[in-house]
Design a protein around this motif. Structure first.
Motif, short mmCIF file in Angstrom:
data_model
loop_
_atom_site.label_atom_id
_atom_site.label_comp_id
_atom_site.label_asym_id
_atom_site.label_seq_id
_atom_site.Cartn_x
_atom_site.Cartn_y
_atom_site.Cartn_z
N UNK A 145 5.19 1.64 18.52
CA UNK A 145 5.47 3.07 18.68
C UNK A 145 5.38 3.76 17.32
N UNK A 146 4.61 4.84 17.23
CA UNK A 146 4.49 5.58 15.98
C UNK A 146 5.79 6.30 15.65
N UNK A 147 5.88 6.78 14.40
CA UNK A 147 7.08 7.53 13.99
C UNK A 147 7.29 8.74 14.88
N UNK A 148 6.21 9.47 15.17
CA UNK A 148 6.32 10.66 16.00
C UNK A 148 6.76 10.31 17.41
N UNK A 149 6.18 9.25 17.98
CA UNK A 149 6.55 8.84 19.34
C UNK A 149 8.00 8.42 19.41
N UNK A 150 8.45 7.71 18.39
CA UNK A 150 9.85 7.27 18.35
C UNK A 150 10.77 8.48 18.26
N UNK A 151 10.40 9.45 17.43
CA UNK A 151 11.20 10.66 17.29
C UNK A 151 11.27 11.44 18.60
N UNK A 152 10.15 11.56 19.28
CA UNK A 152 10.12 12.30 20.55
C UNK A 152 11.00 11.61 21.59
N UNK A 153 10.92 10.27 21.66
CA UNK A 153 11.75 9.53 22.63
C UNK A 153 13.23 9.75 22.35
N UNK A 154 13.61 9.69 21.08
CA UNK A 154 15.02 9.92 20.72
C UNK A 154 15.44 11.35 21.05
N UNK A 155 14.58 12.29 20.74
CA UNK A 155 14.89 13.69 21.01
C UNK A 155 15.07 13.94 22.49
N UNK A 156 14.18 13.37 23.29
CA UNK A 156 14.28 13.56 24.74
C UNK A 156 15.56 12.97 25.29
N UNK A 157 15.97 11.81 24.78
CA UNK A 157 17.22 11.21 25.25
C UNK A 157 18.41 12.09 24.88
N UNK A 158 18.45 12.54 23.64
CA UNK A 158 19.57 13.39 23.21
C UNK A 158 19.58 14.71 23.97
N UNK A 159 18.40 15.31 24.14
CA UNK A 159 18.33 16.62 24.77
C UNK A 159 18.53 16.60 26.26
N UNK A 160 18.40 15.42 26.88
CA UNK A 160 18.54 15.34 28.34
C UNK A 160 19.99 15.43 28.79
N UNK A 161 20.94 15.20 27.89
CA UNK A 161 22.35 15.21 28.25
C UNK A 161 23.01 16.46 27.66
N UNK A 162 23.49 17.38 28.50
CA UNK A 162 24.06 18.64 27.98
C UNK A 162 25.30 18.43 27.11
#
Length: 676
Positions: free
Chosen positions: A1-18
């Motif tokens: 997983x590239x740096x950008x892909x890893x960042x997006x995955x982390x962001x999506x997990x954090x942002x999915x929970x209000x």
């Protein structure tokens, strides 16, 4: 997983929970190396969520990518806090490659902090600590030396420098509480940064849960408890047109209604008026909710009439207060005042009305105020809620950077902020009309006898932020009122009504029964009357003008065989257009009609047996009926549902603002149906 892909995955997990952050709130970043295509050498880069994006739905196009060496070199040319806004433009000279999002004001925080991965979030639990009067002491009590307090500072380059210095001086720390604002956490790996962010959020929440006083909002107020569900929603629907008119005095707004327990509980307790007056604190909150809400200071038991009268008085006071707020803080460089109307209106026992330039913005504004309520509860439970100063709120609300962001927004579509109600809209002309109106920017209520089909059509058009499907029998007055109530609760009000519901039975005079006659007149003549009457009440109360369009028929003028009941009902509709245009004009409400020829394709009427009967009358095959109709017209063209939809848009769009009482033929030219 590239740096950008890893960042997006982390962001999506954090942002999915209000619980972690609000919609479009916060930002995340990662640092790493990539090959410079010019030199072939490795170069250090910063990937950071760009301006205006949402963590939960972030994709690679939402990232800004900057050369880390150039970004950090900006420290040497930083002109100081009085001119730090200039640094945002400087970020453009640090970009690597092309495409991606514009760097946000928080880019410095991510680039200057000496950590490979950084998260900046707006969790309710973290902001509760950040807005507590003794937030600094609470931070030490809750987190020890692992989380450091940062006094309030407006987001920008200096805040990035502050946090970088704090991290350097506190190597044991995993993050910080930003006074009045939110949290920032970091880590050497993406997993570590995410773990630290969640630890801060969850630890703050657990501490609040364990140590909060029993009644953070004070004792319950007599008469302010939530009304029973049906009663409060009926009252909400009755108040909605007045409230939308108040919120739209300067510019039209779309609304959203929320009667969730968190809102009703807040309004039922003594402290709600004091806390509401203090306003929200986190910049992401008040940019969407305005500095403070308008609160109806009457008990839930107040009548609709009492509430309406007092809301109008409060609206005048609110506008005066907002003008005074602007005048206290504006200088010669401040952007012009953007509007003095509230974006949040709170009604005890009933709920919250929130407003925005579209449904999503209105809904999100309400979600942000719920975040603010949760923040107030946490802060009051441990200490005293103490948001940032009013002057600081003004500096952000009327920030030149925010103004520039607003100016970059695309021009609104012609029907933006308008709410359309279309009857018989699950198929044929109604569905085509709903699709066209939505495409032009309107929010659309699709009403039909068949709820499943109405909901399916709404989903196809765009879902709940664009269209909702409702069941409605337009021949039943109670059902029509329920439809209007649901419409105003969905989008705040109604601006544009299309009376399209209809049916037809092709029978000769001697074959037409009393029941046949009554059925067609009940749906079209009576139904249009009932819908127009209920809608007109909303339109008049909103004081925003509006449109009512009748889908009549060439048969309102043309006498054809074997359709006496249908033709008579359509003639009734045609004259309603004239009568209502004359009566409602003083309220700025236009009333017009459209006279189509037979629309075969997609028509529920024709598919339900009318087509076969008309084909029999004219001696053609049913599948050739559309072509038959076309050949008897002057233009020799078949009339399609989209042709009617186009005419509805023209009548309600920006170009025919001075036209009312008109019937527009959309029949490809039927001389016998000419209006003169």
């Amino acid at each position: 997983m590239t740096t950008a892909e890893d960042l997006i995955a982390r962001s999506n997990r954090l942002g999915a929970d209000p619980k972690n952050t609000n919609y479009a709130g916060g930002n995340t970043s990662a640092k790493g190396t990539a090959t410079d295509p010019v030199t072939g050498q490795d170069v250090e880069l910063l990937w950071v969520k760009g301006s205006g994006g949402d963590l939960g739905t972030l994709t690679e196009s939402g990232l800004a990518v900057l050369r880390l060496d150039r970004m950090r070199a900006l420290v040497d040319v930083y002109p100081g806090v009085e001119r730090e806004d200039e640094m945002v433009a400087a970020f453009d000279y640090c970009l690597h490659g092309k495409g991606g999002a514009a760097p946000s004001i928080d880019t410095a925080m991510h680039g200057l902090v000496d950590a490979a991965h950084v998260d900046h979030l707006h969790p309710d639990s973290g902001i509760a600590i950040a807005t507590a009067a003794d937030g600094e002491a609470l931070t030490t009590t809750i987190f020890g030396d692992q989380v450091v307090w940062v006094p309030w500072r407006r987001p920008g380059f200096q805040l990035g420098l502050d946090i970088a210095e704090i991290k350097a001086k506190n190597p044991q720390a995993v993050g910080c509480i930003l006074g009045g604002h939110g949290i920032t956490a970091w880590g050497d790996t993406s997993e570590e940064a995410e773990k630290n962010s969640l630890w801060i959020i969850d630890t703050a929440a657990a501490y609040i849960e364990e140590h909060s006083k029993a009644e953070p909002f004070g004792p319950a107020l007599e008469g302010y408890a939530a009304l029973p569900e049906q009663e409060r929603r009926t009252k909400a629907a009755a108040l909605a047109p007045t409230i939308r008119g108040i919120a739209s005095a300067d510019q039209p707004m779309v609304g959203h209604f929320d009667d969730s327990e968190v809102v009703l509980d807040f309004l039922a307790h003594e402290a709600h008026s004091r806390l509401a007056e203090l306003g929200t604190s986190c910049p992401d909150h008040f940019l969407r909710t305005k500095v403070k809400p308008l609160v109806l200071d009457l008990p839930a038991t107040a009548t609709v009439e009492e509430s309406v009268a007092h809301l109008k008085e409060l609206a005048t006071t609110y506008r005066e207060d907002y003008q005074a707020y602007y005048d206290r803080h504006a200088d010669e460089n401040s952007p012009a005042i953007r509007g003095k109307d509230p974006l949040i209106v709170l009604v005890p026992g009933v709920g919250m009305f929130s407003f925005g330039r579209n449904k999503q913005t209105a809904r999100v504004a309400g979600e942000f105020y719920i975040n603010a309520i949760n923040v107030m509860r946490g802060a009051e439970g441990l200490s005293t809620y103490a948001p940032i100063d009013e002057s600081e709120k003004f500096r952000i609300e009327y920030w030149a950077l925010e103004e520039a962001k607003l100016q970059r927004m695309p021009a609104p579509k012609p029907l933006a902020t308008r709410v359309a109600l279309v009857t018989g809209a699950a198929s044929g002309i109604g569905k085509a009309t709903a699709k066209r109106l939505a495409a032009e920017g309107a929010c659309v209520v699709i009403a039909d006898l068949d709820l499943a089909k109405a909901e399916a059509a709404a989903a196809e058009i765009g879902g709940p932020d664009v269209a909702v499907g409702l069941a409605a029998d337009v021949s039943d007055e109670a059902a029509v009122q329920s439809m209007l109530d649901a419409a105003v609760l969905a989008f705040g009000g109604v601006d544009l009504v299309v009376n399209n519901a209809g049916l037809s039975l092709s029978k000769s005079l001697l074959e037409t029964t009393e029941r046949d006659w009554d059925l067609q007149h009940d749906v079209m003549a009576k139904g249009s009357f009932l819908v127009s009457k209920a809608a007109a009440k909303v339109l008049i109360e909103q004081e925003m003008g509006g449109d009512i369009v009748y889908i009549s028929s060439k048969n309102s003028l043309f006498a054809g065989p074997n359709n006496v009941a249908y033709g008579a009902a359509k003639a009734d509709q045609a004259h309603q257009v004239r009568l209502l245009a004359a009566e409602l004009g003083e309220h700025g409400i236009k009333v017009n009609g459209i006279n189509p020829d037979g629309v075969v394709q997609g028509s529920g009427i024709f598919a339900g047996g009318w087509g076969a009967k008309r084909a029999e009358v004219y001696g053609v095959k049913e599948e050739e009926l559309g072509k038959f109709y076309a050949q008897r017209t002057l233009l020799k063209r078949e009339v399609l549902p989209e042709n009617i939809a186009n005419a509805v848009f023209v009548l309600c769009g920006p170009d025919l603002t001075h036209t009312t009482g008109l019937h527009v033929p959309v029949d490809a030219g039927v001389a016998a149906a000419f209006l003169r």
